[in-house]
Design a protein around this motif. Structure first.
Motif, mmCIF file in Angstrom:
data_model
loop_
_atom_site.group_PDB
_atom_site.id
_atom_site.type_symbol
_atom_site.label_atom_id
_atom_site.label_comp_id
_atom_site.label_asym_id
_atom_site.label_seq_id
_atom_site.Cartn_x
_atom_site.Cartn_y
_atom_site.Cartn_z
ATOM 1 N N LEU A 373 0.832 -1.210 0.000
ATOM 2 C CA LEU A 373 0.000 0.000 0.000
ATOM 3 C C LEU A 373 0.865 1.257 0.000
ATOM 4 C CD1 LEU A 373 -2.702 -1.196 2.543
ATOM 5 C CD2 LEU A 373 -3.187 -0.387 0.228
ATOM 6 N N TYR A 374 1.904 1.273 0.811
ATOM 7 C CA TYR A 374 2.770 2.449 0.916
ATOM 8 C C TYR A 374 3.410 2.780 -0.431
ATOM 9 C CZ TYR A 374 6.686 5.413 2.268
ATOM 10 O OH TYR A 374 7.586 6.447 2.354
ATOM 11 N N SER A 375 3.733 1.738 -1.207
ATOM 12 C CA SER A 375 4.422 1.955 -2.484
ATOM 13 C C SER A 375 3.552 2.663 -3.508
ATOM 14 C CB SER A 375 4.900 0.615 -3.061
ATOM 15 O OG SER A 375 3.795 -0.203 -3.414
ATOM 16 N N ARG A 376 2.246 2.816 -3.244
ATOM 17 C CA ARG A 376 1.377 3.536 -4.180
ATOM 18 C C ARG A 376 1.555 5.053 -4.062
ATOM 19 N NH1 ARG A 376 -4.264 0.118 -3.149
ATOM 20 N NH2 ARG A 376 -3.353 -1.969 -3.481
ATOM 21 N N TYR A 377 2.116 5.515 -2.953
ATOM 22 C CA TYR A 377 2.447 6.924 -2.746
ATOM 23 C C TYR A 377 1.257 7.868 -2.952
ATOM 24 C CZ TYR A 377 7.275 5.396 -2.556
ATOM 25 O OH TYR A 377 8.439 4.758 -2.205
ATOM 26 N N ASP A 378 0.147 7.553 -2.319
ATOM 27 C CA ASP A 378 -0.943 8.518 -2.214
ATOM 28 C C ASP A 378 -1.428 8.501 -0.766
ATOM 29 O OD1 ASP A 378 -3.513 6.755 -1.934
ATOM 30 O OD2 ASP A 378 -2.484 5.909 -3.666
ATOM 31 N N LYS A 379 -2.055 9.581 -0.366
ATOM 32 C CA LYS A 379 -2.372 9.785 1.041
ATOM 33 C C LYS A 379 -3.241 8.669 1.612
ATOM 34 C CE LYS A 379 -4.548 13.175 4.109
ATOM 35 N NZ LYS A 379 -5.198 14.499 4.167
ATOM 36 N N GLN A 380 -4.295 8.272 0.905
ATOM 37 C CA GLN A 380 -5.197 7.252 1.410
ATOM 38 C C GLN A 380 -4.486 5.921 1.591
ATOM 39 O OE1 GLN A 380 -8.213 7.705 2.631
ATOM 40 N NE2 GLN A 380 -8.211 5.523 3.195
ATOM 41 N N SER A 381 -3.642 5.569 0.636
ATOM 42 C CA SER A 381 -2.907 4.301 0.743
ATOM 43 C C SER A 381 -1.947 4.322 1.924
ATOM 44 C CB SER A 381 -2.142 4.027 -0.557
ATOM 45 O OG SER A 381 -3.030 3.858 -1.637
ATOM 46 N N VAL A 382 -1.329 5.472 2.161
ATOM 47 C CA VAL A 382 -0.417 5.584 3.306
ATOM 48 C C VAL A 382 -1.178 5.409 4.611
ATOM 49 C CG1 VAL A 382 1.043 7.196 4.592
ATOM 50 C CG2 VAL A 382 1.318 6.975 2.122
ATOM 51 N N TYR A 415 4.737 15.251 4.468
ATOM 52 C CA TYR A 415 4.937 15.690 3.086
ATOM 53 C C TYR A 415 3.608 16.047 2.427
ATOM 54 C CZ TYR A 415 6.198 15.378 -1.882
ATOM 55 O OH TYR A 415 6.379 15.630 -3.221
ATOM 56 N N TYR A 416 2.538 15.323 2.800
ATOM 57 C CA TYR A 416 1.216 15.596 2.238
ATOM 58 C C TYR A 416 0.529 16.787 2.890
ATOM 59 C CZ TYR A 416 1.468 11.063 -0.125
ATOM 60 O OH TYR A 416 1.842 10.014 -0.931
ATOM 61 N N GLY A 417 1.247 17.500 3.765
ATOM 62 C CA GLY A 417 0.697 18.715 4.355
ATOM 63 C C GLY A 417 -0.157 18.489 5.579
ATOM 64 N N GLU A 418 0.011 17.326 6.228
ATOM 65 C CA GLU A 418 -0.800 17.029 7.407
ATOM 66 C C GLU A 418 -0.220 17.625 8.689
ATOM 67 O OE1 GLU A 418 -3.860 15.249 7.514
ATOM 68 O OE2 GLU A 418 -3.610 15.869 5.433
#
Length: 736
Positions: A373-382, A415-418
């Motif tokens: 999941l992490y390797s998809r590099y989008d916020k929801q997957s993370v 990095y995603y601004g959280e």
């Protein structure tokens, strides 16, 4: 003996199979089988106790250890395992002293004495010298019995010996030792007989092992292609992908082998690309293919190491194991690749390979799902990956790698601004990982990433270097460390690391781009263009285009530089803020104010949170344009915003020269020459090596005759000359 030998106190270990010569005369096949089994036991046990095999002496082993407790523990475990094998008995001797290490061999009186001690032992015994006995810690688990002093051949003083008495060791009597000494002295022919048998064994081994498999003399490099999922259940795809990544990680710990990164090999998943073509693209001499299949509760892994140039198999194996044995399989594959490629493993490497991160297969499986999941590099997957990593830690609270993966996720949320608070959480998780496993490369890499995000470059450098000490092929840490060196102004080290990153990840455009950037800073424009073109061939990126335009500006070709702007707006896709910002920057340095205003204004419109971005330079360049046009209100608004965010950032990113360069531009726009020059001095001291931003910058056009600015440019020029000389010297050494 070479002049680069080293001397070190070490524990010398000798072992020998009792009665091996007699067994050779009766049953050669059985004797060879026992010798191979003996070697395998020694390799596995010694690696677990930081022992290093120096050489195989036919039916014997010479090894060294750093500490007495490790040597004793390994010797006891070897004797325990050997006692379970029919018709197998060995004797072991230990002595400690100064020995000379030279070209993979050892020399010295301590080596000779350890050999003598082993040679007079009885089957299944462990003899040690008085010096070894003295270094057994108080209240140790090891027990000994004093045998007394003995006169050994070619030793000019009596040697006090002790027998270790832990089960299942045999405890020799003093009279047995004396008989063995007398027998050796009366039968010197035995030495020559044993030597002859050993030579025969070695010749046979060379013939049987290497006749059809010559010693590997090509580059030691491998690309481990994504393992195919041969299970009927397609949901097991995550497992084959995760296993591929783990095998890559294991082999990457071997410093003498170049291992292509997981990111680079993913492009060849489920393709019919010829192996020789893949080898050329990835620049490797060998390729490992594999597939994974679940058979009930067992897992079957087939692997095949191939020389693609000659289209021949170098090694193949099928592992049919319980799921819990998956970790040992990974280490076995790495060890076999090292063997085939003729790469000797250090004791540290053997220790790293033998270490398992978890004994819980359930935790391992959860971790693999989280990584996918992490390797998809989008916020929801993370966010989903975080839950899997937490679940893995519930199964095994001591799973260091799961903590490191959590650290990566938390840093990604920042990095995603959280919020920057996630950086604190990331550091906490990486600290937990390293508390469990102080040598975990992934833990140091995660830690280094956060330090870099925070501008704590010295801490980041230390963390990345520690990561590479445990995993020399960890390409992400190599690239990040290269960036740290680049920001610090160490261009030669940055370039060396970027080129290593290219070697490990040849399909990633970024290290080519930064290498080209560095060559431009060094005024080596032909090389810069070459590297930048190679980067563009892999991926079109605005920064690559910007760097090529800067080369034209430095050569006085502003119109040719402006032509690069058109390449930023090709296709039907929506133009990004970075593309507008890049176009505006090229126009600015080329002197086209109208296009500068158009593009930079659009870049700001595309960047809603630009007021919080300390590295967004569009407001600075626009402020200058508006000031030149006497639109003071717009100029002051942009100036205030750009200045305030950088003043705040200095508290966290004080090591980054870019902030001081930006502040120098802002002060020059404001008209404070003294403060502008002061910031330029600080920028140079912090690592500014690119005088393009001073010489070709319209903001500094009235500063270029200032003596202090000239002195800054002179310092940058000296650094550039020194870097070029260092690179030239390195190239000459490589070409010799």
């Amino acid at each position: 003996m070479s002049l680069d030998y080293s001397r070190k106190q070490s524990v010398v270990f000798f072992s020998d199979i009792v009665g091996y010569t007699r067994l050779m005369g009766k049953d050669e096949d059985k004797a060879f089988a026992l010798m191979r089994q003996n070697l395998q036991i020694h390799q596995e046990v010694l690696s677990n106790f930081r022992g290093k095999i120096i050489k195989e002496l036919g039916d014997g082993i010479l090894a060294v250890f750093e500490t007495v407790p490790e040597a004793l523990a390994a010797s006891l475990e070897i004797q325990r395992q050997q006692s379970l094998i029919p018709d197998m008995s060995i004797r072991i001797g230990l002595h400690i002293g100064d020995i000379i290490f030279d070209k993979g061999d050892v020399f010295g009186d301590a080596v000779n004495l350890a050999s003598r001690i082993q040679g007079i032992g009885v089957p299944n015994c462990l003899l040690i010298s008085e010096q070894v006995k003295d270094q057994i810690p108080p209240n140790s688990e090891f027990h000994t019995s004093r045998l007394g002093p003995f006169r050994l051949k070619n030793v000019d003083h009596p040697v006090e010996l002790f027998a270790v008495t832990n089960a299942p060791l045999a405890i020799p009597k003093r009279t047995e030792i004396i008989k063995n000494i007398q027998y050796q002295e009366k039968n010197p022919w035995k030495f020559w007989a044993v030597l002859g048998a050993t030579a025969f064994i070695l010749v046979y081994l060379i013939y049987s092992v290497f006749w059809n498999n010559p010693i590997w003399e090509k580059e030691k490099s491998v690309a481990i292609l994504p393992f195919a999922n041969s299970s009927e259940n397609p949901d097991q795809e995550f497992f084959s992908e995760g296993l591929t990544e783990d095998v890559i990680s294991q082999v990457s710990k071997i410093g003498s082998i170049k291992v292509i990164s997981e990111e680079a090999v993913q492009g060849f998943k489920n393709t019919d690309f010829p192996l020789d073509s893949i080898a050329k693209i990835l620049d490797v001499s060998t390729i490992l293919k594999g597939n994974v299949q679940w058979i009930g509760d067992r897992i079957q892994i087939n692997v095949q190491l191939i020389d693609p140039e000659e289209s021949r198999n170098l090694w193949a194996e099928t592992y049919n194991r319980e799921a819990t044995d998956i970790f040992k399989v990974q280490a076995d594959i790495a060890t076999e690749i090292a063997r085939v490629l003729n790469s000797s493993l250090s004791s540290e490497e053997r220790s790293l390979l033998s270490k398992t991160q978890t004994s819980s297969f359930e935790a391992y499986e959860l971790h693999l799902k989280g990584r996918e999941l992490y390797s998809r590099y989008d916020k929801q997957s993370v966010l989903e990956a975080i839950e899997y990593f937490k679940a893995a830690l519930k199964e095994d609270p001591n799973y260091a790698l799961a903590y490191a993966s959590l650290a990566d996720c938390y840093a990604q949320l920042s990095y995603y601004g959280e919020g920057d608070q996630w950086q604190d959480s990331s550091l906490e998780m990486s600290s937990k990982a390293l508390a469990i496993d102080p040598y975990l490369a992934e833990g140091f890499k995660s830690q280094g990433n956060v330090y870099y995000y925070r501008g704590q470059n010295e801490y980041a450098k230390i963390s990345f270097e520690k990561a590479l000490a445990s995993n020399p092929n960890l390409s992400s840490a190599i690239g990040n460390l290269a960036t740290v060196y680049f920001v610090a102004g160490n261009l030669t080290e940055a370039l060396k690391l970027q080129k290593k990153s290219v070697a490990l990840n040849p399909t990633n455009f970024l290290p080519y781009q930064i290498s080209g950037w560095i060559y431009r800073v060094l005024d080596q424009f032909d090389l810069a263009n070459d590297w930048l073109d190679r980067s563009s061939s892999l991926q079109k990126d605005p920064i690559t285009i910007e760097q090529k335009a800067f080369i034209e500006i430095e050569n006085g070709n502003q119109n040719r530089a402006l032509n690069f702007i058109d390449s930023l707006f090709t296709g039907d896709k929506d133009t990004t803020a970075l593309e507008y910002s890049t176009a505006g920057t090229i126009a600015f340095f080329s002197g086209d104010w109208d296009r500068t205003k158009e593009f930079l204004t659009k870049s700001i419109e595309k960047t809603p949170e630009f007021e919080q971005d300390e590295y967004f330079t569009s407001p600075i360049l626009l402020a200058y344009i508006f000031k030149e046009e006497n639109d003071r209100q717009k100029a002051e608004e942009l100036w205030e915003q750009a200045n305030s965010v950088r003043m705040l950032a200095m508290e966290h990113f004080g090591d980054d020269f870019n902030l001081y360069l930006d502040l120098a531009q802002l002060e020059a726009i404001k008209g404070d020459r003294l403060q502008a020059i002061n910031y330029l001095f600080i920028a140079e001291a912090k690592g500014l090596r690119d005088d393009f931003y001073i010489i070709n910058n319209p903001i500094f056009k009235n500063y270029l005759k200032e003596p202090k600015v000239l002195s800054i440019l002179e310092m940058i020029q000296k650094e550039r000359i020194q870097a070029n000389q260092t690179l030239q010297s390195s190239d000459l050494q490589r070409n010799r």
